[in-house]
Design a protein around this motif. Structure first.
Motif, PDB file in Angstrom:
ATOM      1  N   ARG A   1     -11.547 -24.791  21.234  1.00 57.13           N
ATOM      2  CA  ARG A   1     -10.861 -25.633  20.193  1.00 57.13           C
ATOM      3  C   ARG A   1      -9.267 -25.721  20.699  1.00 57.13           C
ATOM      4  O   ARG A   1      -8.855 -26.358  19.795  1.00 57.13           O
ATOM      5  CB  ARG A   1     -11.080 -25.026  18.905  1.00 57.13           C
ATOM      6  N   GLY A   2      -8.916 -25.164  21.475  1.00 48.95           N
ATOM      7  CA  GLY A   2      -7.512 -25.351  22.109  1.00 48.95           C
ATOM      8  C   GLY A   2      -6.706 -24.259  21.824  1.00 48.95           C
ATOM      9  O   GLY A   2      -5.632 -24.258  22.107  1.00 48.95           O
TER      10      GLY A   2
ATOM     11  N   GLU B   1      -9.485 -28.666  15.813  1.00 47.73           N
ATOM     12  CA  GLU B   1      -8.773 -28.263  16.950  1.00 47.73           C
ATOM     13  C   GLU B   1      -7.597 -27.445  16.359  1.00 47.73           C
ATOM     14  O   GLU B   1      -6.810 -27.633  15.666  1.00 47.73           O
ATOM     15  CB  GLU B   1      -8.532 -29.520  17.687  1.00 47.73           C
TER      16      GLU B   1
END
Length: 595
Positions: free
Chosen positions: A553-554, A354
């Motif tokens: 993934r942020g 992330e």
């Protein structure tokens, strides 16, 4: 693979730069018997004329070179220091400034570009100063073609020039200013350089004595005197107030460009050379150290895994830049630890699947990063809008840049290499000195107003520059010279290019043409010193599904223009004697030439 232009192949010599005229000037010098150092100086002075919105005579210029005669590499530090009268007490306590201004006189260091070129020419070149400056003088006197971005930049700063910077208006807005497709001259600057040549020459003087005389005229003669007089008049800057300058002729007389060994790190069997921690260059080496622990060859070079991994590595490296880098003459930078395998292995553990939204400097040798207020940087980015002329700080979502930078790479037939990144002294950085035809740079905007920080302001200290030329050795021999404009992006686009070449086998032009990306996660070096957590900008030619995957993934990811990321040029010498070179097509002005 399709490329926008061929990778140039040569044996006699090659030049790649951010402007076709400078590239051809450099090649002209090689054709007339000059070496790479003569050619780079001539090209560098020409860049001041043809890219005045990106660099100028009053700016800075770090250079990495390889001398075939010495069999060694050197860094020439063309980054001038803070004036003797510039200190935290003046800025914060007397003038009430919370951060250094991004334009105007207060942020002006000693201008370093001229002496960097002059020292290289003195110690490694073969041409007389008159012959080197002939090209720049000619273009300044008779006019040079101005690329559209010059005109766009002037449109942005025109209200400031007309209202406050009247000397800049007189120079750049005369007769309506530069026009699309027309020539534009700077006769005042032409006379400045012509006078410099006249004062340098005298019967019986050697080439070396002429160059030394020119250095004296610049830093202790008519150039320094004109600057000293002019900056005493208060002028508007990004603080919204008018301030006089602190720089003096004595500051200039006390300084000359230094020579030092490059900072190095191994990466995939090659030795990468950068400037020291007075620049951000070691952040690229730290990024490569982190990436060396991954199987990059197994990653799609334009896929989400590659982009994510490189971005997260850069976040960690640039956090350490903010926490520990500064002028090593003033700061004990734990550079050996920061570039060590053990430190990279420990930091690599922080990279997960992330995206991180945190600002995470490390603890090299048990030290904690000093004074990094990430929350304040986030607030500044949200509250303050970029003012015209402030610097190289960003390439926006649409690819538009503020004041930026130039770059030139040269390899000659004798095996000499030059990688140089001239910048600052942009026409929009501070008011033009009327007797000289150029303005001062504003690199001191990079200092923090806390003298105890690694990059805290102190008199005589070099501000931590973003200018960052590169060189690579293969088997201990010089292999490639490369670099890019781009401020914070310089040591993002360069490791991306190098990783794609060494891990995926792309040549220079292929690696330049591939879509690139940049992050704005960390604290910017430029006014207003903001940060945008997780921001990641992909060039528009990435597949939409890559953007979606990175968002998942942020990452605060967004898509920019199709040709908006990267300003790279490069040249390399292979074992069979062939020289290959490539240049950036974005902006439609960079070019590589050779034969």
């Amino acid at each position: 693979m399709f490329t926008t232009r061929p990778e140039i192949a040569a044996t006699f010599g090659a030049v790649a730069s951010t402007h076709w005229i400078a590239s051809q000037v450099g090649m002209s010098v090689l054709e007339r018997g000059g070496n790479a150092f003569d050619a780079a100086a001539a090209a560098g002075f020409t860049l001041q004329i043809v890219e005045p919105h990106l660099n100028g005579p009053g700016g800075d210029c770090p250079i990495i070179l390889h001398s075939a005669k010495l069999g060694a590499q050197q860094v020439i530090c063309g980054q001038g220091p803070a004036p003797g009268g510039l200190n935290v007490a003046l800025m914060r306590d007397q003038l009430g400034q919370p951060i250094m201004p991004g334009t105007g006189f207060l942020a002006a260091p000693v201008p370093g570009a001229f002496d960097a070129w002059a020292r290289m020419l003195l110690e490694h070149g073969t041409w007389r100063l008159r012959d080197v400056l002939e090209y720049a003088i000619g273009y300044a006197a008779r006019g040079a073609h101005m690329v559209p971005r010059v005109i766009q930049t002037l449109a942005t700063v025109k209200p400031l020039f007309e209202a406050e910077w009247k000397t800049s208006a007189a120079l750049w807005l005369r007769d309506g200013g530069p026009q699309p497709g027309k020539l534009w001259s700077n006769p005042v600057l032409a006379e400045t350089y012509a006078r410099l040549v006249r004062e340098a020459e005298a019967p019986g003087r050697t080439r070396e004595q002429e160059i030394e005389a020119a250095r004296d005229a610049w830093y202790g003669g008519f150039v320094a005197e004109a600057i000293d007089r002019f900056v005493r008049t208060p002028m508007m800057d990004t603080s919204g107030e008018r301030h006089a300058g602190v720089l003096t002729g004595q500051d200039m007389a006390n300084w000359r460009a230094g020579v030092e060994a490059p900072t190095t790190r191994e990466f995939r069997g090659h030795t990468v050379l950068k400037c020291g921690p007075w620049s951000q260059g070691p952040a690229m080496l730290q990024t490569l150290a982190l990436l060396d622990g991954y199987d990059l060859s197994a990653m799609d070079p334009v896929g989400e895994e590659f982009v994510h991994t490189v971005t997260e590595a850069m976040k960690l490296a640039f956090a350490d830049r903010e926490g520990f880098y500064g002028d090593p003459a003033f700061v004990d930078v734990p550079l050996a630890t920061l570039l060590s395998d053990a430190y990279a292995a420990e930091r690599r553990k922080l990279i997960g699947r992330e995206a991180s939204m945190e600002f995470r400097p490390g603890t090299p040798d048990g030290r904690a990063a000093q004074g990094v207020d990430y929350a304040a940087a986030i607030r500044r980015a949200a509250e303050m809008t970029a003012a015209a002329g402030t610097g190289e700080p960003t390439v926006s979502r649409l690819g538009a840049s503020g004041g930026d930078t130039c770059h030139v790479d040269i390899i000659d037939r004798w095996g000499n290499f030059v990688s140089a990144t001239p910048s600052a002294g942009w026409l929009q950085s501070s008011p033009a000195v009327p007797e000289l035809g150029f303005c001062l740079g504003t690199r001191c905007q990079m200092f923090w107003l806390d003298a105890e920080l690694p990059n805290g302001l102190k008199p005589g200290k070099r501000p931590r520059t973003t200018l960052s030329p590169s060189m690579v050795l293969r088997d201990g021999k010089p292999w490639m010279s490369f670099g890019t404009p781009g401020g914070e992006q310089q040591d993002q686009w360069q490791p991306i290019m190098l990783a794609r070449m060494l891990a995926h086998g792309f040549n220079i032009q292929e690696a330049i043409d591939l879509p690139s990306f940049h992050s704005e996660h960390w604290v910017s070096s430029f006014w207003p010193r903001g940060a945008k957590p997780g921001k990641l900008v992909l060039e528009g030619r990435f597949a939409p599904e890559v953007l979606d995957a990175l968002k998942a993934r942020g990452h605060a990811a967004e898509m920019g223009g199709e040709w908006s990321e990267g300003r790279l040029t490069g040249a390399r010498l292979e074992a069979d004697g062939q020289i290959f070179a490539g240049a950036n097509p974005r902006g439609m002005q960079g070019y590589a030439v050779g034969r």
